[in-house]
Design an enzyme around this catalytic site. Structure first.
Site, PDB file in Angstrom:
ATOM      1  N   LYS A 138       0.811  -1.403   0.068  1.00 45.42           N
ATOM      2  CA  LYS A 138       0.012  -0.054   0.020  1.00 45.42           C
ATOM      3  C   LYS A 138       0.985   1.176  -0.077  1.00 45.42           C
ATOM      4  CE  LYS A 138      -4.024  -2.357   2.036  1.00 45.42           C
ATOM      5  NZ  LYS A 138      -5.139  -2.074   3.259  1.00 45.42           N
ATOM      6  N   TYR A 176     -12.505  -2.401  -3.925  1.00 45.69           N
ATOM      7  CA  TYR A 176     -12.840  -2.434  -2.655  1.00 45.69           C
ATOM      8  C   TYR A 176     -14.678  -2.398  -2.535  1.00 45.69           C
ATOM      9  CZ  TYR A 176      -8.336  -2.045   0.115  1.00 45.69           C
ATOM     10  OH  TYR A 176      -7.531  -2.000   0.530  1.00 45.69           O
ATOM     11  N   PHE A 223     -15.896   4.076   6.443  1.00 44.47           N
ATOM     12  CA  PHE A 223     -14.317   4.413   6.071  1.00 44.47           C
ATOM     13  C   PHE A 223     -14.167   4.311   4.698  1.00 44.47           C
ATOM     14  CE2 PHE A 223     -14.403  -0.446   7.247  1.00 44.47           C
ATOM     15  CZ  PHE A 223     -14.051  -0.793   5.989  1.00 44.47           C
ATOM     16  N   ARG A 249      -2.255 -14.399   4.459  1.00 43.70           N
ATOM     17  CA  ARG A 249      -3.152 -13.792   5.401  1.00 43.70           C
ATOM     18  C   ARG A 249      -2.352 -13.964   6.866  1.00 43.70           C
ATOM     19  NH1 ARG A 249      -7.521 -10.427   4.025  1.00 43.70           N
ATOM     20  NH2 ARG A 249      -8.211 -10.799   6.135  1.00 43.70           N
ATOM     21  N   THR A 260      -6.089  -7.266  10.260  1.00 44.11           N
ATOM     22  CA  THR A 260      -6.216  -5.963   9.887  1.00 44.11           C
ATOM     23  C   THR A 260      -5.595  -4.683  10.402  1.00 44.11           C
ATOM     24  OG1 THR A 260      -8.173  -6.728   8.955  1.00 44.11           O
ATOM     25  CG2 THR A 260      -8.418  -4.522   8.716  1.00 44.11           C
ATOM     26  N   ARG A 319       2.022  -6.399   9.101  1.00 46.14           N
ATOM     27  CA  ARG A 319       1.209  -5.087   9.533  1.00 46.14           C
ATOM     28  C   ARG A 319       1.565  -4.923  10.944  1.00 46.14           C
ATOM     29  NH1 ARG A 319      -4.792  -7.090   7.136  1.00 46.14           N
ATOM     30  NH2 ARG A 319      -4.606  -5.766   5.255  1.00 46.14           N
ATOM     31  N   ASN A 338      -2.544  -0.005   6.710  1.00 47.95           N
ATOM     32  CA  ASN A 338      -1.728  -1.297   7.361  1.00 47.95           C
ATOM     33  C   ASN A 338      -0.933  -1.901   6.343  1.00 47.95           C
ATOM     34  OD1 ASN A 338      -3.768  -1.953   5.695  1.00 47.95           O
ATOM     35  ND2 ASN A 338      -5.030  -3.070   6.975  1.00 47.95           N
ATOM     36  N   HIS A 355      -2.192  -5.478   1.524  1.00 47.79           N
ATOM     37  CA  HIS A 355      -3.314  -6.136   1.263  1.00 47.79           C
ATOM     38  C   HIS A 355      -2.901  -7.597   0.644  1.00 47.79           C
ATOM     39  CE1 HIS A 355      -7.360  -7.231  -0.650  1.00 47.79           C
ATOM     40  NE2 HIS A 355      -6.611  -7.819  -1.546  1.00 47.79           N
ATOM     41  N   GLU A 379      -9.258 -10.565  -7.903  1.00 42.90           N
ATOM     42  CA  GLU A 379      -8.395  -9.283  -7.841  1.00 42.90           C
ATOM     43  C   GLU A 379      -7.166  -9.532  -8.947  1.00 42.90           C
ATOM     44  OE1 GLU A 379      -7.406  -9.548  -3.367  1.00 42.90           O
ATOM     45  OE2 GLU A 379      -9.773  -8.827  -3.162  1.00 42.90           O
TER      46      GLU A 379
HETATM   47  P1  DAT Z   1      -8.310  -6.715   5.297  1.00 42.76           P
HETATM   48  O1  DAT Z   1      -7.432  -5.867   4.580  1.00 42.76           O
HETATM   49  O2  DAT Z   1      -7.535  -7.528   6.503  1.00 42.76           O
HETATM   50  O3  DAT Z   1      -8.793  -7.925   4.455  1.00 42.76           O
HETATM   51  P2  DAT Z   1     -10.989  -5.608   5.200  1.00 42.76           P
HETATM   52  O4  DAT Z   1     -11.318  -6.582   3.882  1.00 42.76           O
HETATM   53  O5  DAT Z   1     -12.000  -5.747   6.370  1.00 42.76           O
HETATM   54  O6  DAT Z   1      -9.398  -6.072   5.840  1.00 42.76           O
HETATM   55  O7  DAT Z   1     -10.963  -4.086   5.180  1.00 42.76           O
HETATM   56  C1  DAT Z   1     -10.121  -3.904   3.870  1.00 42.76           C
HETATM   57  C2  DAT Z   1      -9.464  -2.419   4.137  1.00 42.76           C
HETATM   58  O8  DAT Z   1     -10.293  -1.460   4.705  1.00 42.76           O
HETATM   59  C3  DAT Z   1      -8.424  -2.784   5.552  1.00 42.76           C
HETATM   60  O9  DAT Z   1      -7.101  -3.157   4.719  1.00 42.76           O
HETATM   61  C4  DAT Z   1      -8.156  -1.311   5.936  1.00 42.76           C
HETATM   62  C5  DAT Z   1      -9.536  -0.643   5.530  1.00 42.76           C
HETATM   63  N1  DAT Z   1     -10.376  -0.793   6.952  1.00 42.76           N
HETATM   64  C6  DAT Z   1     -11.006  -1.773   7.242  1.00 42.76           C
HETATM   65  N2  DAT Z   1     -11.506  -1.700   8.611  1.00 42.76           N
HETATM   66  C7  DAT Z   1     -11.509  -0.207   8.888  1.00 42.76           C
HETATM   67  C8  DAT Z   1     -11.901   0.434   9.993  1.00 42.76           C
HETATM   68  N3  DAT Z   1     -12.438   0.164  10.983  1.00 42.76           N
HETATM   69  N4  DAT Z   1     -11.364   1.962   9.795  1.00 42.76           N
HETATM   70  C9  DAT Z   1     -10.501   2.311   8.783  1.00 42.76           C
HETATM   71  N5  DAT Z   1     -10.166   1.644   7.631  1.00 42.76           N
HETATM   72  C10 DAT Z   1     -10.629   0.132   7.641  1.00 42.76           C
HETATM   73 MG    MG Z   2     -10.316  -8.000   3.112  1.00 42.09          MG
END
Ligand code: DAT
Ligand code: MG
Length: 138
Positions: free
Chosen positions: A11, A51, A59, A87, A93, A104, A114, A117, A128
């Site tokens: 990222k 996304y 968010f 993962r 996350t 992370r 973080n 991805h 993806e």
């Molecule tokens: P991951 O990237 O672990 O698969 P996710 O799919 O739930 O997590 O979310 C995608 C991305 O969105 C994550 O890498 C960062 C952002 N994100 C997730 N939860 C968030 C939150 N509570 N506040 C801000 N950004 C968030």
């Molecule tokens: Mg995800």
């Protein structure tokens, strides 16, 4: 266990903070092969599609702003059990909740920034990979 291909993205905060080399080294030590690495600057409409599952979350617009704030590295990674192993190596996350020595935990600033991805399933990986590398067959 089967050799799989998964999608990974380093990222913008990792590029900005010059952590790309350390993250690639971490992945290489974990046995991943780099089938493809491409630096890209993503557009908001591309990221909204990437996304899409989060489009109704509070968010979402901040996430799109962050992911489009600078270049990213898109990767196709192969290894046995690549998807679930990535993962594990990435960590949770929220970097504050990620296990020590995960990417992370080492390189993430906060839950949004973080560092990395990784696809959450082989089905997500195939969607993806096709989105980022439409010309490739992995
Ligand atoms: P991951 O990237 O672990 O698969 P996710 O799919 O739930 O997590 O979310 C995608 C991305 O969105 C994550 O890498 C960062 C952002 N994100 C997730 N939860 C968030 C939150 N509570 N506040 C801000 N950004 C968030
Ligand atoms: Mg995800």
């Amino acid at each position: 266990m089967a050799v799989e291909v998964t999608f990974c993205m380093i990222k913008p905060n990792s590029v900005k903070n010059k952590n790309v080399g350390a993250i690639l080294s971490h992945l290489e030590k974990e046995g991943f092969c780099f089938l493809k690495i491409q630096q890209m600057k993503l557009t908001p409409s591309f990221c909204k599609s990437f996304y899409q599952e989060h489009k109704d979350r509070e968010f979402f617009s901040a996430l799109i702003d962050f992911i489009t704030s600078g270049p990213v590295l898109a990767l196709a990674l192969s290894r046995e059990n690549a998807c679930m192993h990535l993962r594990e190596v990435m960590g949770a996350t929220d970097p504050a909740k990620a296990k020590p020595s995960t990417i992370r935990s080492l390189f993430g600033q906060n839950v949004e920034q973080n560092a990395i991805h990784g696809s959450d399933s082989l089905q997500s990986a195939s969607r993806e990979l096709a989105l980022f590398f439409p010309e490739e067959k992995f």
